[in-house]
Scaffold this motif. Structure first.
Motif, short mmCIF file in Angstrom:
data_model
loop_
_atom_site.label_atom_id
_atom_site.label_comp_id
_atom_site.label_asym_id
_atom_site.label_seq_id
_atom_site.Cartn_x
_atom_site.Cartn_y
_atom_site.Cartn_z
N ASP A 1 106.25 -1.13 25.89
CA ASP A 1 104.89 -1.20 26.43
C ASP A 1 104.88 -1.17 27.95
OD1 ASP A 1 103.50 -1.30 23.99
OD2 ASP A 1 103.85 -3.46 23.81
N LEU A 2 105.99 -1.50 28.59
CA LEU A 2 106.02 -1.51 30.05
C LEU A 2 105.77 -0.12 30.64
CD1 LEU A 2 109.02 -3.90 30.83
CD2 LEU A 2 106.58 -4.38 31.00
N ALA A 3 105.99 0.92 29.85
CA ALA A 3 105.72 2.28 30.33
C ALA A 3 104.23 2.50 30.55
CB ALA A 3 106.27 3.30 29.35
N ASP A 4 103.41 1.63 29.96
CA ASP A 4 101.95 1.77 30.08
C ASP A 4 101.36 0.76 31.05
OD1 ASP A 4 101.96 3.79 28.07
OD2 ASP A 4 102.09 2.23 26.53
N ALA A 5 102.18 0.23 31.93
CA ALA A 5 101.71 -0.74 32.92
C ALA A 5 102.41 -0.48 34.26
CB ALA A 5 102.01 -2.16 32.44
N THR A 6 101.88 -1.07 35.30
CA THR A 6 102.52 -1.01 36.62
C THR A 6 103.24 -2.32 36.85
OG1 THR A 6 100.81 0.46 37.50
CG2 THR A 6 102.13 -0.77 39.10
N LEU A 7 104.54 -2.24 37.13
CA LEU A 7 105.38 -3.43 37.24
C LEU A 7 105.49 -3.87 38.70
CD1 LEU A 7 107.14 -5.35 35.53
CD2 LEU A 7 109.09 -3.86 36.04
N VAL A 8 104.98 -5.07 38.98
CA VAL A 8 105.15 -5.66 40.30
C VAL A 8 106.56 -6.23 40.38
CG1 VAL A 8 104.34 -7.44 41.90
CG2 VAL A 8 102.70 -6.23 40.43
N THR A 9 107.31 -5.88 41.41
CA THR A 9 108.71 -6.26 41.52
C THR A 9 108.95 -7.08 42.79
OG1 THR A 9 109.39 -4.27 42.72
CG2 THR A 9 109.32 -4.13 40.32
N ILE A 10 110.21 -7.29 43.11
CA ILE A 10 110.58 -7.95 44.37
C ILE A 10 111.43 -6.99 45.20
CG2 ILE A 10 110.48 -10.27 43.39
CD1 ILE A 10 113.54 -10.21 43.21
N GLY B 1 105.27 -0.94 40.88
CA GLY B 1 104.22 -1.35 41.80
C GLY B 1 104.78 -1.90 43.09
N PRO B 2 104.04 -2.79 43.75
CA PRO B 2 104.50 -3.34 45.03
C PRO B 2 105.81 -4.11 44.89
CG PRO B 2 102.17 -3.84 44.63
CD PRO B 2 102.72 -3.29 43.36
#
Length: 297
Positions: free
Chosen positions: A186-195, A222-223
């Protein structure tokens, strides 16, 4: 008369009930621990452990010996630490942690350690995830409870202290927020905020902030934040989602943010690490104190 390695190997194995973890804590090979225990059992004339390919456990004689030796060993260790302070200078150890639940465990262990070793000074420091190894490599931290995996030639890792289920932190209006759980796909359908990853090992980033799903689908990135509070802000404002230990809900819950289990993700393992060279002599007794504190966690 017991040799030092015999004593330490027996008491550590009696605590860990695992030859590999015992060897890690004593910084020797597993075969050395096996040979030492066999030698001790031959001297005593009876087995101290029952062991097969699946389990290691103390025999009744082993339990009796452990109960008789542990208080004396702790007293000797305390006396050595007290004697080594010299010129009224106290020995000190700095323990680091990366997550609040790790910090709670370190604080409990530090409280117990100060009682057991009153001449030792214990300092506690929070470690930022954007530089998880820097404080240890600089010598500022002697011991650290952190997220595994850590595979570095200059750092020794111990056994896993505890594990936490993995989750996804999502904004309230996100489609994932109403689900009972999500999958890694499901992560392919979201924007992942990282560090920010300049100082973070690539294998560690791939484990916690993957760039692709298990089937190979790209995960939108993501950011890249510099501090954990920034992740919370980005997620709560609907900019993206972020992977997290589900236990974070007890510490970081806020309006308009939901924590959803990831049902097919491996758990987050937390373990101890310390420098491979120049180890602080207080590390070994502090390791034992943390292990004891984790039992009542």
């Amino acid at each position: 008369m017991l040799e030092r390695l015999e004593l330490e190997a027996f008491l550590t194995l009696a605590e860990e009930l695992h030859f590999g973890r015992t060897a890690e804590r004593l910084c020797v090979t597993t075969s050395r621990i096996s040979q030492t225990i066999r030698k001790l059992e031959r001297r005593i004339g009876a087995p101290l452990f029952e062991r097969n390919s699946r389990i290691v456990r103390l025999t009744p004689l082993g339990k009796q010996l452990r109960d008789e030796l542990r208080p004396a060993y702790d007293q000797i260790s305390a006396s050595i630490i007290a004697a080594s302070k010299g010129s009224r200078v106290k020995q000190a150890i700095t323990a680091g942690f990366t997550a609040p639940w790790c910090g709670n465990l370190i604080v409990r262990a530090a409280d117990a350690f100060r009682i057991r070793y009153p001449h030792a000074v214990v300092d506690i420091e929070e470690i930022q995830l954007i530089d998880p190894l820097g404080r240890m490599r600089s010598g500022a931290v002697d011991l650290q409870l952190t997220e595994f995996p850590i595979v570095e030639p200059d750092i020794t890792t111990g056994s896993i202290i505890f594990s936490e289920p993995r989750g996804l932190m999502v904004p309230e209006g996100h489609p994932f927020a109403v689900r009972e759980s999500v999958s890694m796909e499901d992560l392919a359908d979201a924007t992942l905020v990282t560090i920010a990853d300049e100082l973070v090992p690539r294998y560690w980033m791939d484990y916690y902030f993957p760039r692709r799903t298990p089937s190979g689908r790209p995960i939108p990135q993501g950011p890249a934040t510099n501090f954990w509070p920034e992740v919370l802000v980005h997620v709560s404002q609907g900019i993206g989602v972020s992977t997290v230990a589900l236990r974070a809900a007890d510490f970081h819950a806020r309006p308009h943010m939901v924590f959803v289990p990831v049902h097919d993700a491996p758990p987050i393992d937390y373990g101890l690490m310390w420098p491979a060279a120049g180890r602080n002599p207080l590390v070994e007794p502090f390791l034992a104190t943390i292990a004891e504190a984790a039992v009542s966690r």
